[in-house]
Design an enzyme around this catalytic site. Structure first.
Site, PDB file in Angstrom:
ATOM      1  N   LYS A 255       0.695  -1.091  -0.045  1.00  0.00           N
ATOM      2  CA  LYS A 255      -0.006  -0.047   0.023  1.00  0.00           C
ATOM      3  C   LYS A 255       1.062   1.398  -0.095  1.00  0.00           C
ATOM      4  CE  LYS A 255      -4.313  -1.839   2.376  1.00  0.00           C
ATOM      5  NZ  LYS A 255      -4.409  -2.148   3.823  1.00  0.00           N
ATOM      6  N   ARG A 256       2.118   1.009   0.149  1.00  0.00           N
ATOM      7  CA  ARG A 256       2.520   2.272   1.100  1.00  0.00           C
ATOM      8  C   ARG A 256       3.303   2.728  -0.705  1.00  0.00           C
ATOM      9  NH1 ARG A 256       8.533   2.778   2.534  1.00  0.00           N
ATOM     10  NH2 ARG A 256       8.418   1.054   2.592  1.00  0.00           N
TER      11      ARG A 256
END
Ligand code: GLU
Length: 462
Positions: A255-256
């Site tokens: 997700k980063r």
């Protein structure tokens, strides 16, 4: 009969990595007239999220990879939820059977002891592994502890000083030194099984999985699973560990760096066909080097053997390009339906559709080659020129009178009028976009304004 599965934990909308595996499963099952099923791995109550199972189905249905058997569809190898299988006592039964067969043992070590052990191994820079303390308890000692109701877990008995040779379809044979493999926990103190026991061995066996397709993070666990199949005397499935999708810095796709949940792609207006096509090409390539192909074609030519075991990098720009290709290749009537469906909760664009109903096909045709996602359509066609400065308002007024003088409203005359006004005012072209659309770029204006019509265009100029 080919039987393949995905085994997600219900934690939310499916991760693209799950769709990527489901795609291989689905194609392989269809190609071989087999079955693709879903087993929901919901025994970890701490991670359980209400409603997540439905999101898994919604994600798979959207991308067009609907399963043959699952909790919602049923099937002859149910139940398809591990919590229900657990309630039937399946896992404990097999854990005990493994003890009987000499492949597992009771471990009564306390948490404190294990913690102590871990700490001392860490200080001595040794691998943190269980020290097999309970492996040699006598029958009597075990009986006694059980009768006293002492808490226990069940561990796998990994043979000492052996080479364990396993096989993966895309990587070939791999050897492991058994001394480096831990006596893994199979059944926890609360009676719940671990992945090693429940999923990889007992359920895949009972549900007659022929090909286990899973992420390569499970490869180091394969020797444990291999041993268990041998202890049980069960035929092993074929194992295929798919290369992990990676961020640009080669770390695991997260997700980063990017959007990992399929819901984001749905909400951005990606087409399921493009997602499938893109995911197929992450670690596999078409035998003829094609970049764009249908699911039917993929099913025809796909083979696990052609998956390359190198971590593919997720490239959103490439996916967008591909999505744009799919949009361009969609018939206007179909694209129109897709857009209506995509914007069904957006009042602004819904009224635009209504007001311009007769021009809609032309507008879509014009926008089609410039949009990479369905969502981008709105920005290209819905005009909102607000917040103009005094100077800009003055420019808009001049433009309006220039437009009012146009007798035959076509793109050539519109273009001439625009040229004229730019010449007399010395303004830059993007000011035209600003006063006509509220944006600084967009569709070719003469073409779009011709379609929108004189009246509509003048209405926007205030
Ligand atoms: N529940 C496991 C996971 O989410 C499944 C892995 C497998 O497919 O065996 O990683």
């Amino acid at each position: 009969m080919v039987r393949v599965r995905i085994a997600p934990s219900p934690t939310g909308f499916p991760h693209l990595g799950l769709i990527y595996q489901a795609l291989f499963d689905y194609a392989f099952a269809k190609k071989n007239n087999g079955k693709f099923f879903i087993r929901i791995e919901d025994t970890d109550r701490a991670r359980f999220v209400e409603g997540a199972e439905d999101k898994i189905y919604a994600g798979l249905d959207w991308v067009g990879l609907t399963e043959d058997e699952s909790p919602r569809k049923g099937g002859e190898f149910g139940p398809y939820r591990q919590s229900e299988r657990q309630a039937m006592g399946i896992y404990k039964k097999y854990a005990l059977e493994l003890i009987e067969k000499g492949g597992a043992y009771y471990c009564f070590c306390t948490k404190e002891r294990l913690e102590q052990l871990r700490k001392s191994q860490e200080t001595n820079h040794q691998p943190t592994m269980y020290d097999k303390h309970c492996r040699n308890l006598s029958k009597e000692e075990i009986e006694k502890k059980l009768s006293l109701g002492e808490s226990y877990i069940i561990r796998l008995k990994v043979p000492e000083n052996k080479t364990i040779e396993v096989e993966d379809l895309i990587r070939g044979k791999i050897s492991f030194d058994s001394n480096l493999i831990e006596d893994a926990v199979l059944l926890k103190a609360d009676g719940f099984p671990t992945y090693h026991l429940a999923s990889s061995v007992v359920d895949d066996h009972l549900m007659q999985t022929t090909h286990v397709v899973r992420g390569e993070e499970w490869l180091p666990s394969l020797p444990k699973h291999w041993l268990m199949y041998e202890y049980f005397g069960w035929e092993k499935p074929i194992f295929i560990h798919t290369p992990t999708i990676r961020n640009p810095d080669k770390s695991k796709f997260s997700k980063r760096y990017g959007h990992t949940g399929v819901d984001w792609y749905i909400n951005e207006g990606f087409l399921p066909e493009a997602i499938r096509n893109y995911l197929a090409l992450l670690s596999w390539s078409h035998p003829e080097g094609k970049e764009i192909f249908s699911l039917e074609e993929f099913i025809e030519v796909f083979d696990f053997k052609d998956i390359k075991p190198v971590g593919p990098v997720f490239d959103l720009e490439k996916l967008k390009w591909m999505n744009g290709e799919y949009i361009r290749n969609t018939k206007v009537e179909i694209l129109s339906d897709k857009l209506k469906e995509f914007f069904k909760d957006d009042d602004e664009i819904k009224s635009f559709f209504k007001e311009n109903a007769s021009k809609m096909d032309q507008i879509i045709l014009l926008a089609q080659s410039r949009m990479k996602t369905l969502k981008e359509f709105k920005d290209l066609v819905v005009y909102n020129p607000t917040e103009l400065s005094l100077q800009e308002k003055d420019f808009a007024k001049k433009l309006k009178s220039e437009f009012e003088n146009i007798k035959i409203w076509n793109k050539d005359n519109i273009l001439n009028a625009m040229r004229e006004i730019l010449k007399t005012t010395g303004a830059k072209g993007n000011l035209l976009y600003k006063v006509l659309t509220g944006k600084d770029k967009g569709l070719p204006l003469p073409d779009m304004l011709e379609i929108l019509g004189k009246e509509e265009t003048l209405k926007n100029l205030h």
